[in-house]
Scaffold this active site. Structure first.
Site, short mmCIF file in Angstrom:
data_model
loop_
_atom_site.label_atom_id
_atom_site.label_comp_id
_atom_site.label_asym_id
_atom_site.label_seq_id
_atom_site.Cartn_x
_atom_site.Cartn_y
_atom_site.Cartn_z
N LYS A 142 0.84 -1.21 0.00
CA LYS A 142 0.00 0.00 0.00
C LYS A 142 0.87 1.26 0.00
O LYS A 142 0.65 2.18 -0.77
CB LYS A 142 -0.92 0.03 1.23
CG LYS A 142 -1.83 -1.18 1.37
CD LYS A 142 -2.79 -1.03 2.56
CE LYS A 142 -2.14 -1.01 3.92
NZ LYS A 142 -1.51 -2.27 4.33
N ARG B 35 -9.32 0.95 9.15
CA ARG B 35 -8.98 -0.44 9.47
C ARG B 35 -10.09 -1.12 10.26
O ARG B 35 -9.96 -2.31 10.58
CB ARG B 35 -7.71 -0.47 10.32
CG ARG B 35 -6.41 -0.72 9.55
CD ARG B 35 -5.28 -0.62 10.55
NE ARG B 35 -4.08 -1.31 10.24
CZ ARG B 35 -3.00 -0.75 9.67
NH1 ARG B 35 -3.04 0.48 9.25
NH2 ARG B 35 -1.90 -1.45 9.54
N ARG C 159 12.12 -5.99 4.89
CA ARG C 159 11.84 -4.60 4.52
C ARG C 159 12.68 -3.59 5.30
O ARG C 159 12.90 -3.74 6.49
CB ARG C 159 10.35 -4.37 4.81
CG ARG C 159 9.87 -2.95 4.70
CD ARG C 159 8.38 -2.90 4.52
NE ARG C 159 7.61 -3.04 5.76
CZ ARG C 159 6.29 -2.87 5.83
NH1 ARG C 159 5.60 -2.61 4.75
NH2 ARG C 159 5.66 -3.00 6.97
N ARG D 142 11.43 -1.17 10.72
CA ARG D 142 10.35 -0.87 11.66
C ARG D 142 10.37 -1.84 12.83
O ARG D 142 10.56 -3.04 12.65
CB ARG D 142 9.00 -0.93 10.93
CG ARG D 142 8.76 0.29 10.09
CD ARG D 142 7.54 0.14 9.24
NE ARG D 142 6.41 -0.45 9.92
CZ ARG D 142 5.19 -0.53 9.40
NH1 ARG D 142 4.96 -0.04 8.21
NH2 ARG D 142 4.21 -1.09 10.07
N ARG E 165 -0.56 -8.67 13.72
CA ARG E 165 -1.05 -7.69 12.72
C ARG E 165 -1.93 -8.39 11.69
O ARG E 165 -2.94 -7.83 11.26
CB ARG E 165 0.12 -6.99 12.04
CG ARG E 165 0.78 -5.96 12.95
CD ARG E 165 2.21 -5.68 12.57
NE ARG E 165 2.35 -4.89 11.36
CZ ARG E 165 3.49 -4.80 10.66
NH1 ARG E 165 4.56 -5.47 11.05
NH2 ARG E 165 3.54 -4.06 9.60
#
Ligand code: AMP
Length: 215
Positions: free
Chosen positions: A13, A88, A127, A161, A172
């Protein structure tokens, strides 16, 4: 044109939102980015959200709706807004609808980015992000250049992160399926939903999103 990018963590996203910002002069509203900024600001709200985020749970609707309300009432997005990571929950989706109506704005498209869970784990644990401009890198598919310089801004510092680890990711993902995925049905019923294959190459995903927006 105001749009929502909907999908689990790691669906791409943020990456696609950044492209739309560059290509269409849209403004990206990422509640995740806003919350990460809040937690480094030393405020009471930042302290409260830090633990919640690291565990991979959702921050309260009240906090994120407040953040979005603030940004929307500031205005200044002539090309429209891209909602990235918001809404969300169904309560957030209702609140967004009310906010847009108050401002005389419309929601023009909701784009679901479909991906499978195994790919998400691989993407998220590999990531990293440029600390200066937020460009996203991946150890396997888009590594940081050998000279350690961001291709987008020339920055030399990269961060991972705190919540990009397997334990937090499990929570999550559960939060996504339990609280966020009902939004797919919600927006389908409103006639606003389109789906794209989030596992395709980055340029192809961008092409599919473009087709939806220009369709
Ligand atoms: P993201 O960068 O979108 O993956 O968000 C990182 C974390 O911030 C999430 O795991 C949540 O803890 C929190 N967060 C971001 N957006 C929301 C939202 N709309 N509602 C509740 N929590 C959120």
């Amino acid at each position: 044109m105001n749009i929502i990018l909907l999908g689990p963590p790691g669906a791409g996203k943020g990456t696609q939102a950044r492209r739309l910002v560059d290509e269409r002069d849209m403004v990206q509203l990422s509640t995740g980015d806003m919350l990460r900024e809040a937690r480094t600001s030393g405020t009471e709200m930042g302290r409260v959200v830090a633990g919640v985020m690291d565990r991979g749970e959702l921050v309260t609707d009240e906090i994120v709706i407040g953040l979005i309300r603030e940004k929307l009432t500031e205005g200044g997005a002539s090309g429209g807004y891209i909602f990235d990571g918001f809404p969300r929950t169904l309560a957030q989706a209702d609140a967004l609808g009310d906010l847009l109506a108050e401002l005389g704005e419309t929601l023009d498209a909701v784009i679901e980015m479909r991906v499978d869970d195994d790919a998400l784990v691989a993407r998220i644990t590999a990531r990293s992000t440029c600390a200066s401009c937020g460009e996203v890198y991946n150890d396997n598919t888009k590594p940081i250049p050998a000279d350690g310089t961001c291709t987008n801004c020339g920055g030399k510092e990269f961060t991972r992160r705190a919540d990009d680890n397997e334990d937090s990711l499990k929570t999550r993902l559960l939060a996504y399926y339990k609280q966020t995925s009902p939004l797919i049905g919600y927006y389908h019923a409103k006639g606003a939903l389109s789906s794209v294959d989030g596992l395709a190459a980055m340029d192809d995903v961008a092409g599919s999103i473009r087709s939806v927006l220009e369709g």
